[in-house]
Design a protein around this motif. Structure first.
Motif, PDB file in Angstrom:
ATOM      1  N   THR A   1       0.848  -1.186   0.000  1.00  0.00           N
ATOM      2  CA  THR A   1       0.000   0.000   0.000  1.00  0.00           C
ATOM      3  C   THR A   1       0.891   1.246   0.000  1.00  0.00           C
ATOM      4  OG1 THR A   1      -1.776  -1.121   1.206  1.00  0.00           O
ATOM      5  CG2 THR A   1      -1.760   1.281   1.286  1.00  0.00           C
ATOM      6  N   PRO A   2       0.643   2.180  -0.882  1.00  0.00           N
ATOM      7  CA  PRO A   2       1.498   3.384  -0.941  1.00  0.00           C
ATOM      8  C   PRO A   2       1.446   4.167   0.371  1.00  0.00           C
ATOM      9  CG  PRO A   2       0.129   3.182  -2.909  1.00  0.00           C
ATOM     10  CD  PRO A   2      -0.378   2.162  -1.937  1.00  0.00           C
ATOM     11  N   ARG A   3       2.500   4.951   0.593  1.00  0.00           N
ATOM     12  CA  ARG A   3       2.583   5.775   1.791  1.00  0.00           C
ATOM     13  C   ARG A   3       1.353   6.670   1.894  1.00  0.00           C
ATOM     14  NH1 ARG A   3       6.277   7.308   5.424  1.00  0.00           N
ATOM     15  NH2 ARG A   3       7.801   5.907   4.441  1.00  0.00           N
ATOM     16  N   GLY A   4       0.826   6.749   3.121  1.00  0.00           N
ATOM     17  CA  GLY A   4      -0.381   7.534   3.351  1.00  0.00           C
ATOM     18  C   GLY A   4      -1.654   6.763   3.091  1.00  0.00           C
ATOM     19  N   GLY A   5      -1.536   5.483   2.746  1.00  0.00           N
ATOM     20  CA  GLY A   5      -2.720   4.676   2.464  1.00  0.00           C
ATOM     21  C   GLY A   5      -3.370   4.140   3.730  1.00  0.00           C
ATOM     22  N   ARG A   6      -4.261   3.183   3.519  1.00  0.00           N
ATOM     23  CA  ARG A   6      -5.067   2.677   4.627  1.00  0.00           C
ATOM     24  C   ARG A   6      -5.224   1.160   4.508  1.00  0.00           C
ATOM     25  NH1 ARG A   6     -11.409   4.445   5.603  1.00  0.00           N
ATOM     26  NH2 ARG A   6     -11.881   2.938   7.265  1.00  0.00           N
ATOM     27  N   VAL A   7      -5.155   0.484   5.644  1.00  0.00           N
ATOM     28  CA  VAL A   7      -5.371  -0.971   5.716  1.00  0.00           C
ATOM     29  C   VAL A   7      -6.336  -1.228   6.859  1.00  0.00           C
ATOM     30  CG1 VAL A   7      -4.332  -3.219   6.169  1.00  0.00           C
ATOM     31  CG2 VAL A   7      -3.104  -1.546   4.773  1.00  0.00           C
ATOM     32  N   ASP A   8      -7.440  -1.916   6.559  1.00  0.00           N
ATOM     33  CA  ASP A   8      -8.457  -2.237   7.562  1.00  0.00           C
ATOM     34  C   ASP A   8      -8.582  -3.756   7.704  1.00  0.00           C
ATOM     35  OD1 ASP A   8      -9.039   0.368   8.116  1.00  0.00           O
ATOM     36  OD2 ASP A   8     -10.784   0.470   6.779  1.00  0.00           O
ATOM     37  N   VAL A   9      -8.728  -4.198   8.935  1.00  0.00           N
ATOM     38  CA  VAL A   9      -8.919  -5.620   9.242  1.00  0.00           C
ATOM     39  C   VAL A   9     -10.287  -5.775   9.889  1.00  0.00           C
ATOM     40  CG1 VAL A   9      -8.044  -7.622  10.507  1.00  0.00           C
ATOM     41  CG2 VAL A   9      -6.449  -5.934   9.566  1.00  0.00           C
ATOM     42  N   SER A  10     -11.015  -6.837   9.494  1.00  0.00           N
ATOM     43  CA  SER A  10     -12.336  -7.069  10.069  1.00  0.00           C
ATOM     44  C   SER A  10     -12.564  -8.567  10.239  1.00  0.00           C
ATOM     45  CB  SER A  10     -13.439  -6.475   9.174  1.00  0.00           C
ATOM     46  OG  SER A  10     -13.447  -7.114   7.908  1.00  0.00           O
ATOM     47  N   VAL A  11     -13.449  -8.892  11.195  1.00  0.00           N
ATOM     48  CA  VAL A  11     -13.858 -10.276  11.447  1.00  0.00           C
ATOM     49  C   VAL A  11     -15.376 -10.292  11.491  1.00  0.00           C
ATOM     50  CG1 VAL A  11     -13.860 -12.196  13.074  1.00  0.00           C
ATOM     51  CG2 VAL A  11     -11.761 -10.885  12.711  1.00  0.00           C
ATOM     52  N   GLY A  12     -16.001 -11.049  10.580  1.00  0.00           N
ATOM     53  CA  GLY A  12     -17.450 -11.102  10.515  1.00  0.00           C
ATOM     54  C   GLY A  12     -17.942 -12.470  10.095  1.00  0.00           C
ATOM     55  N   GLN A  13     -19.262 -12.606  10.044  1.00  0.00           N
ATOM     56  CA  GLN A  13     -19.905 -13.881   9.739  1.00  0.00           C
ATOM     57  C   GLN A  13     -20.716 -13.750   8.464  1.00  0.00           C
ATOM     58  OE1 GLN A  13     -22.380 -15.308  12.887  1.00  0.00           O
ATOM     59  NE2 GLN A  13     -23.026 -17.159  11.803  1.00  0.00           N
ATOM     60  N   ASP A  14     -20.611 -14.771   7.590  1.00  0.00           N
ATOM     61  CA  ASP A  14     -21.371 -14.745   6.346  1.00  0.00           C
ATOM     62  C   ASP A  14     -21.432 -16.161   5.780  1.00  0.00           C
ATOM     63  OD1 ASP A  14     -22.792 -13.823   4.186  1.00  0.00           O
ATOM     64  OD2 ASP A  14     -21.014 -13.284   3.027  1.00  0.00           O
ATOM     65  N   GLU A  15     -22.642 -16.581   5.407  1.00  0.00           N
ATOM     66  CA  GLU A  15     -22.858 -17.882   4.755  1.00  0.00           C
ATOM     67  C   GLU A  15     -22.300 -19.050   5.573  1.00  0.00           C
ATOM     68  OE1 GLU A  15     -21.276 -17.677   0.842  1.00  0.00           O
ATOM     69  OE2 GLU A  15     -22.762 -16.216   0.136  1.00  0.00           O
ATOM     70  N   GLY A  16     -22.498 -18.998   6.883  1.00  0.00           N
ATOM     71  CA  GLY A  16     -22.121 -20.108   7.741  1.00  0.00           C
ATOM     72  C   GLY A  16     -20.643 -20.197   8.060  1.00  0.00           C
ATOM     73  N   ARG A  17     -19.850 -19.213   7.641  1.00  0.00           N
ATOM     74  CA  ARG A  17     -18.419 -19.216   7.953  1.00  0.00           C
ATOM     75  C   ARG A  17     -18.040 -17.906   8.628  1.00  0.00           C
ATOM     76  NH1 ARG A  17     -14.838 -23.002   5.880  1.00  0.00           N
ATOM     77  NH2 ARG A  17     -15.781 -24.578   4.546  1.00  0.00           N
ATOM     78  N   TYR A  18     -16.910 -17.969   9.335  1.00  0.00           N
ATOM     79  CA  TYR A  18     -16.376 -16.778   9.988  1.00  0.00           C
ATOM     80  C   TYR A  18     -15.208 -16.274   9.141  1.00  0.00           C
ATOM     81  CZ  TYR A  18     -18.996 -18.530  14.013  1.00  0.00           C
ATOM     82  OH  TYR A  18     -19.993 -18.981  14.842  1.00  0.00           O
ATOM     83  N   TRP A  19     -15.304 -15.001   8.708  1.00  0.00           N
ATOM     84  CA  TRP A  19     -14.368 -14.471   7.731  1.00  0.00           C
ATOM     85  C   TRP A  19     -13.404 -13.467   8.378  1.00  0.00           C
ATOM     86  CZ3 TRP A  19     -14.243 -16.290   2.757  1.00  0.00           C
ATOM     87  CH2 TRP A  19     -15.324 -17.075   2.364  1.00  0.00           C
ATOM     88  N   LEU A  20     -12.126 -13.707   8.105  1.00  0.00           N
ATOM     89  CA  LEU A  20     -11.084 -12.742   8.448  1.00  0.00           C
ATOM     90  C   LEU A  20     -10.747 -11.992   7.161  1.00  0.00           C
ATOM     91  CD1 LEU A  20      -8.856 -11.550  10.291  1.00  0.00           C
ATOM     92  CD2 LEU A  20      -7.394 -13.465   9.578  1.00  0.00           C
ATOM     93  N   ARG A  21     -11.036 -10.678   7.153  1.00  0.00           N
ATOM     94  CA  ARG A  21     -10.852  -9.875   5.937  1.00  0.00           C
ATOM     95  C   ARG A  21      -9.791  -8.811   6.168  1.00  0.00           C
ATOM     96  NH1 ARG A  21     -16.564 -10.169   6.528  1.00  0.00           N
ATOM     97  NH2 ARG A  21     -17.555 -11.464   4.911  1.00  0.00           N
ATOM     98  N   VAL A  22      -8.973  -8.580   5.124  1.00  0.00           N
ATOM     99  CA  VAL A  22      -7.963  -7.521   5.131  1.00  0.00           C
ATOM    100  C   VAL A  22      -8.159  -6.695   3.865  1.00  0.00           C
ATOM    101  CG1 VAL A  22      -5.518  -6.953   5.152  1.00  0.00           C
ATOM    102  CG2 VAL A  22      -6.344  -8.931   6.460  1.00  0.00           C
ATOM    103  N   ASP A  23      -8.487  -5.398   4.041  1.00  0.00           N
ATOM    104  CA  ASP A  23      -8.697  -4.472   2.915  1.00  0.00           C
ATOM    105  C   ASP A  23      -7.558  -3.462   2.896  1.00  0.00           C
ATOM    106  OD1 ASP A  23     -11.616  -4.916   1.785  1.00  0.00           O
ATOM    107  OD2 ASP A  23     -11.745  -5.138   3.962  1.00  0.00           O
ATOM    108  N   ASP A  24      -7.143  -3.088   1.693  1.00  0.00           N
ATOM    109  CA  ASP A  24      -6.120  -2.043   1.565  1.00  0.00           C
ATOM    110  C   ASP A  24      -6.519  -1.077   0.465  1.00  0.00           C
ATOM    111  OD1 ASP A  24      -4.880  -2.754  -1.080  1.00  0.00           O
ATOM    112  OD2 ASP A  24      -4.391  -4.612  -0.019  1.00  0.00           O
ATOM    113  N   SER A  25      -5.852   0.079   0.485  1.00  0.00           N
ATOM    114  CA  SER A  25      -6.111   1.127  -0.523  1.00  0.00           C
ATOM    115  C   SER A  25      -4.999   1.147  -1.566  1.00  0.00           C
ATOM    116  CB  SER A  25      -6.237   2.485   0.166  1.00  0.00           C
ATOM    117  OG  SER A  25      -5.023   2.801   0.849  1.00  0.00           O
ATOM    118  N   GLY A  26      -4.314  -0.005  -1.732  1.00  0.00           N
ATOM    119  CA  GLY A  26      -3.213  -0.079  -2.668  1.00  0.00           C
ATOM    120  C   GLY A  26      -3.673  -0.138  -4.111  1.00  0.00           C
TER     121      GLY A  26
END
Length: 437
Positions: A348-373
């Motif tokens: 991810t370029p300098r000054g960007g953003r990275v978000d981590v989330s944990v949620g539930q969907d379709e019977g599974r537990y999802w670990l998600r990592v989003d970036d602005s790269g």
């Protein structure tokens, strides 16, 4: 020694002996029943043969006792109940007669008795039941003696036939034993009995898995050697520059480049070791335990906070549900989460953003990592999970192993990986875990 042939022979012989024993019991009972019917008929005929005899009065010849071999006892009463004759005075039989056939229990054993009124007399013929049992046992034994005599022959025949039936397995064992260590061709099914075909198919599946594993190992070694060649060559060049430096400033700059190259090479070696350790089927499986995904994400965020701060990346959590947990290897899952966050921060370029989330969907537990790269084109998203693959145009240095390690750990936990465009504009990587039971 646990011999299959000996086990089968002994089991079959034991089954035959059991069948012979049951047959002997059945033969004895059938013979006893037939002898009972025949002897009952003889008792009646013997009694009827005495109906014209007179047993009292002048000039009456005494009744000759029956032969000992007949095992019969005769009693005769007149119409007033006076016993006129007893062939065996010391025999313990009832002093009164019950008409017809009866079985009487005495101190001398059971007796079969037949009584009949003839003219002015009552004639009773008795025979010990032991005689009938002895005759039935003799008949049953005579039936079984030929079978018992043939038992050794049956054992030899069973031994031969079982050995003949096991020959395909012996040939299969010889073929496996004579193979080279690198010979992983499938075993032939021709001539293999139907009962042994599941074993051969299982062996062929195992050989196929070994072939894939060896191919993957060769590819891994070749790729690792190829990837290590470049940083090692660069280290050698940087070392030569240090040796040729003529002043302190030049030497310091060369040493800085050498230190950076050593760091990259060390990181690559560490990633290679991690990937080798996390490959499915490698080593001993760690104990699985309950892992709360939100806690896992928080620890990984803390581990990468310094790196994100150095690069000016806004690293944080969007949503962490503390009620979502899975069963897994805690250390491996921490490596998975760390690699996902590390990959997002580094690209991810300098000054960007990275978000981590944990949620539930379709019977599974999802670990998600989003970036602005810059993201990854859809046609290349699956390839970034391959070892040493780096998308074209990437300026950030790396080993190309981070996401390959993620995929290896996810496969071991039966967790799918989904790559999509992120709402932040870059890439979203999500790993779906089964809920803890």
């Amino acid at each position: 020694m646990n011999s299959l042939r000996r086990t089968l022979v002994l089991s079959l012989l034991g089954a035959l002996v059991l069948v012979f024993a049951l047959g002997g019991v059945a033969t004895y009972r059938m013979a006893h029943s037939e002898i009972d019917a025949l002897m009952d008929y003889n008792l009646r005929q013997f009694a009827l043969s005495l109906r014209d005899r007179r047993f009292a009065g002048p000039n009456v010849a005494p009744l000759a006792p029956p032969e000992e071999s007949l095992d019969l006892v005769i009693q005769i009463w007149d119409d007033t109940g006076v016993r006129l004759y007893l062939s065996h005075p010391h025999t313990a039989l009832p002093a009164r007669a019950q008409l017809g056939y009866t079985t009487v229990t005495t101190s001398e054993g059971d007796w079969r008795v037949y009584s009949i009124p003839l003219l002015d007399h009552v004639i009773q013929i008795a025979q010990p039941m032991a005689v009938r049992s002895r005759l039935a046992a003799t008949a049953a034994l005579r039936t079984l003696i030929p079978l018992i005599a043939l038992t050794p022959l049956l054992g030899a025949l069973i031994w031969f036939l079982v050995g003949r039936g096991l020959r395909p397995l012996e040939r299969l064992a010889r073929e496996v034993a004579t193979r080279r260590a690198d010979s992983l061709d499938a075993l032939p099914l021709a001539g293999i009995p139907d009962e042994a075909r599941p074993l051969v198919r299982a062996l062929n599946e195992l050989l196929e898995q070994l072939r894939h594993a060896m191919s993957a190992q060769r590819a891994f070694v070749a790729d690792a050697a190829h990837e290590l060649r470049t940083p090692l060559a660069a280290l050698q060049i940087q070392l030569q520059l240090c040796e040729r430096a003529r002043d302190d400033a030049t030497r310091a700059a060369a040493l800085g480049e050498l230190r950076t190259g050593l760091g990259r090479a060390t990181h690559l070696v560490q990633q290679l070791l991690t990937l080798a350790r996390e490959e499915p089927g490698e080593g001993v499986a760690a104990r699985r335990e309950r892992v709360v995904l939100a806690e896992l994400a928080r620890k990984s965020l803390a581990d990468h906070a310094a790196l994100a701060g150095e690069r000016g990346i806004d690293l944080g959590a969007e949503l962490l549900d503390d009620g979502l947990a899975t069963m897994g290897e805690a250390a491996a899952l921490r490596t998975l989460a760390g690699n996902l966050i590390d990959n997002a921060v580094r690209y991810t370029p300098r000054g960007g953003r990275v978000d981590v989330s944990v949620g539930q969907d379709e019977g599974r537990y999802w670990l998600r990592v989003d970036d602005s790269g810059p993201g990854i084109p859809p046609e290349e998203r699956e390839r970034v999970l391959d070892r040493f693959y780096r998308p074209a145009g990437q300026e950030e240095s790396g080993s190309g192993l981070g996401l390959a390690i993620v995929r290896s750990i996810a496969l071991r936990h039966e967790a799918p990986i989904v790559l999509n465009a992120s709402p932040l504009g870059g890439l979203r990587i999500a790993v779906g875990f089964r809920p803890a039971v």
